[in-house]
Write an enzyme that holds these catalytic residues in place. Structure first.
Site, mmCIF file in Angstrom:
data_model
loop_
_atom_site.group_PDB
_atom_site.id
_atom_site.type_symbol
_atom_site.label_atom_id
_atom_site.label_comp_id
_atom_site.label_asym_id
_atom_site.label_seq_id
_atom_site.Cartn_x
_atom_site.Cartn_y
_atom_site.Cartn_z
ATOM 1 C CE LYS A 130 58.110 34.430 35.815
ATOM 2 N NZ LYS A 130 58.815 33.330 35.307
ATOM 3 C CG ASP A 170 62.029 34.302 36.168
ATOM 4 O OD1 ASP A 170 62.309 33.471 35.342
ATOM 5 O OD2 ASP A 170 62.118 35.394 36.319
HETATM 6 P P1 NDP Z 1 69.325 34.424 37.410
HETATM 7 O O1 NDP Z 1 69.075 35.320 38.347
HETATM 8 O O2 NDP Z 1 70.040 33.299 37.750
HETATM 9 O O3 NDP Z 1 70.369 35.266 36.190
HETATM 10 C C1 NDP Z 1 70.032 36.068 35.575
HETATM 11 C C2 NDP Z 1 71.254 36.941 34.717
HETATM 12 O O4 NDP Z 1 70.728 37.975 33.977
HETATM 13 C C3 NDP Z 1 72.441 37.331 35.636
HETATM 14 O O5 NDP Z 1 73.518 37.294 34.831
HETATM 15 C C4 NDP Z 1 71.921 39.001 35.664
HETATM 16 O O6 NDP Z 1 72.917 39.726 36.017
HETATM 17 C C5 NDP Z 1 71.293 39.061 34.179
HETATM 18 N N1 NDP Z 1 70.450 40.168 34.174
HETATM 19 C C6 NDP Z 1 69.280 40.184 35.140
HETATM 20 N N2 NDP Z 1 68.528 41.351 34.792
HETATM 21 C C7 NDP Z 1 69.319 41.863 33.683
HETATM 22 C C8 NDP Z 1 69.036 43.161 33.223
HETATM 23 N N3 NDP Z 1 68.090 44.093 33.322
HETATM 24 N N4 NDP Z 1 70.083 43.566 32.295
HETATM 25 C C9 NDP Z 1 70.910 42.949 31.865
HETATM 26 N N5 NDP Z 1 71.393 41.585 32.604
HETATM 27 C C10 NDP Z 1 70.339 41.282 33.595
HETATM 28 O O7 NDP Z 1 68.147 34.247 36.350
HETATM 29 P P2 NDP Z 1 67.929 32.938 35.362
HETATM 30 O O8 NDP Z 1 68.889 32.445 34.674
HETATM 31 O O9 NDP Z 1 66.912 31.917 36.026
HETATM 32 O O10 NDP Z 1 66.818 33.686 34.382
HETATM 33 C C11 NDP Z 1 67.354 34.297 33.118
HETATM 34 C C12 NDP Z 1 66.214 34.375 32.296
HETATM 35 O O11 NDP Z 1 65.549 32.958 31.729
HETATM 36 C C13 NDP Z 1 64.939 35.269 32.547
HETATM 37 O O12 NDP Z 1 64.393 35.828 31.607
HETATM 38 C C14 NDP Z 1 64.085 34.244 33.152
HETATM 39 O O13 NDP Z 1 62.758 34.473 33.218
HETATM 40 C C15 NDP Z 1 64.160 33.099 32.037
HETATM 41 N N6 NDP Z 1 63.967 31.623 32.388
HETATM 42 C C16 NDP Z 1 64.508 31.180 33.468
HETATM 43 C C17 NDP Z 1 64.006 29.923 33.786
HETATM 44 C C18 NDP Z 1 64.787 29.088 35.158
HETATM 45 O O14 NDP Z 1 64.565 27.921 35.126
HETATM 46 N N7 NDP Z 1 65.550 29.709 35.831
HETATM 47 C C19 NDP Z 1 63.032 29.038 33.059
HETATM 48 C C20 NDP Z 1 62.627 29.957 32.014
HETATM 49 C C21 NDP Z 1 62.963 31.051 31.753
HETATM 50 P P3 NDP Z 1 73.331 40.151 37.299
HETATM 51 O O15 NDP Z 1 74.131 39.095 37.961
HETATM 52 O O16 NDP Z 1 74.398 41.474 37.127
HETATM 53 O O17 NDP Z 1 72.033 40.748 37.870
#
Ligand code: NDP
Length: 449
Positions: A130, A170
């Protein structure tokens, strides 16, 4: 936990905390796995005597580097880039890059550690890694993001490669960032290889990669329900986040006849009791990926509730899909979900539930799928992207989706095989032991390295 298991775990964790001070997320991730793996090792002396789990908690290496770049106003900006190459026992390192102000070494170590188990569960030959930086793309211009990504890759390129380490996206690293990162890698290396996944379709990306984590999570939930003779149709679902994982979790849930009533971002959640439909979801995808706006705008547009600075877990539901970030479900949230009759939790985000929350789910008898199993679809299709790049061909949507379905079902089967506990399945134990055994056997075979 039995007294015996506790006796094994406490001294192990004391040593881990001493060696890795202040890294609370990393301690939490290891503790969750240690509860299953240490008792298992105690029963299998070949693993125990070779200190396999202890070795698995020590990354192969960590690279930390300065990222200097210039913003649009001509100011010099400095961030910290990191790549944690955790374990390559079963294949080249593989894992995403996160750009977010909350990124620390602890967060990246927890994610790299988890990734090792998750990648093992996919059945594909991928090690765990990571990386990322303490930088927030939100509010930055495209040119600023481009300069940041180019500066980041100007160091990272030395440490990665198609057979060495293959990063992906991510939080904060979506299609735009992956394109800038890959463009710079290609320029510096003068080669066109599948060294980053999540690429655009015009330059080596795979169909269904964008959708894979969300779709895979819903396929896993479907398999858990099918195992107890139920289905997703008609279920009310609470989803957190509104980024990549949340969007495609919602899409697949809607396609399978479930009702999605919430989405969130870091400023709060929307509650739409009528449920999202395809048009509303299209609005969300444009809002978050093109206009880069706030989820509160959804409530204004469709006339529903917005709860500022709150998480959605108090909304009554049949199933919950945490898809934002780590530790977004604490003990109280978990108790609320159980009390409201929630039947299933499938984790799209990485480690979204605290240890206390997990215990509440397990005691409450919910179908609870930990992230290393439920969200493995993203990295699985990344693995399929690598395969397509190596073969220099592209599979159809249907082909990739079929592979994704099969992989998620295989992960489910492994969880059932290792996690069967009376008439129930302990998905946490199943995922931990199944993910562990494959990596542990490879490490044993290599001898003491
Ligand atoms: P994105 O950046 O596309 O979206 C993240 C979302 O989570 C946004 O809505 C963001 O809000 C919100 N968010 C982020 N940090 C916080 C926080 N500290 N408190 C509240 N809301 C928060 O990321 P992903 O959708 O790609 O990833 C989401 C999760 O899924 C993560 O845990 C990631 O590790 C996991 N994941 C992702 C994969 C992928 O293929 N993308 C694969 C496997 C796991 P805002 O817009 O306000 O920042």
């Amino acid at each position: 936990m039995s007294a015996n298991a506790d006796d094994l775990i406490k001294p192990f964790l004391t040593g881990l905390i001493r060696r890795n001070p202040g890294e609370s997320e990393f301690h939490q991730a290891v503790q969750e796995v240690a509860r299953d793996v240490l008792p298992f090792e105690a029963e299998h002396s070949r693993y125990h005597d070779a200190h396999i789990f202890e070795r698995m908690t020590e990354p192969d290496r960590v690279v930390i580097f300065r990222v200097s770049w210039e913003d649009d106003a001509g100011n010099v900006r400095v961030n910290r880039g990191t790549r944690v190459q955790f374990n390559n026992a079963i294949g080249p390192y593989k894992g995403g890059l996160r750009f977010h102000p909350t990124v620390t070494l602890s967060v990246l170590k927890f994610l790299g550690f988890e990734q090792t188990f998750k990648n093992s569960l996919t059945t594909l030959p991928m090690g765990g890694a990571k990386g990322g930086a303490n930088c927030n793309p939100r509010g930055k211009s495209d040119r600023e993001v481009m300069r940041f990504c180019q500066a980041f890759m100007s160091e990272l390129f030395r440490h990665i490669g198609k057979d060495v380490d293959v990063p992906a996206g991510d939080i904060g690293v979506g299609a735009r960032e992956v394109a800038y990162l890959y463009g710079q890698y290609k320029r510096l290396r003068n080669e066109f290889t599948g060294t980053i996944t999540g690429k655009g379709l015009a330059f080596g990306g795979s169909l269904i990669r964008t959708e894979a984590t969300g779709y895979g999570c819903v396929y896993f939930a479907r398999d858990m329900l099918a195992h107890v003779g139920e289905g997703l149709e008609g279920k009310t679902c609470v989803v957190s986040g509104s980024g990549n994982v949340a969007q495609y979790t919602a899409e697949k849930l809607i396609q399978l006849g479930a009702k999605v009533v919430t989405l969130s971002d870091s400023s709060g959640f929307i509650y739409d009791p009528d449920g999202l439909d395809e048009d509303k979801l299209e609005y969300v995808i444009d809002l978050k990926t093109v206009r880069r706006g706030r989820i509160s705008e959804y409530a204004e547009k469709f006339g529903c509730e917005f709860h500022a600075d709150k998480r959605p877990w108090g909304v009554p539901c049949d199933a919950a899909f945490p898809s934002a970030t780590q530790n977004e479900i604490d003990k109280d949230d978990a108790e609320g979900l159980v009390k409201n009759g929630c039947q299933l939790v499938a984790e799209g985000a990485n480690m979204p539930t605290t240890l206390a929350g997990i215990e509440i789910f397990q005691r409450g008898g919910l179908l609870y799928a930990p992230s290393k199993a439920a969200n493995a679809g993203g990295v699985a299709v990344s693995g399929l992207e690598q395969t397509q790049n190596a073969l220099r061909l592209s599979w159809t949507r249907e082909e990739v989706d079929r592979h994704l379905n099969e992989i998620m079902s295989k992960i489910h089967q492994q969880c059932v095989e290792w996690g069967q506990n009376g008439d129930r399945v302990d998905y946490v134990k199943g995922a931990n032991i199944a993910g562990y055994v494959k990596v542990a056997d490879a490490m044993l075979a290599y001898g003491i390295i």
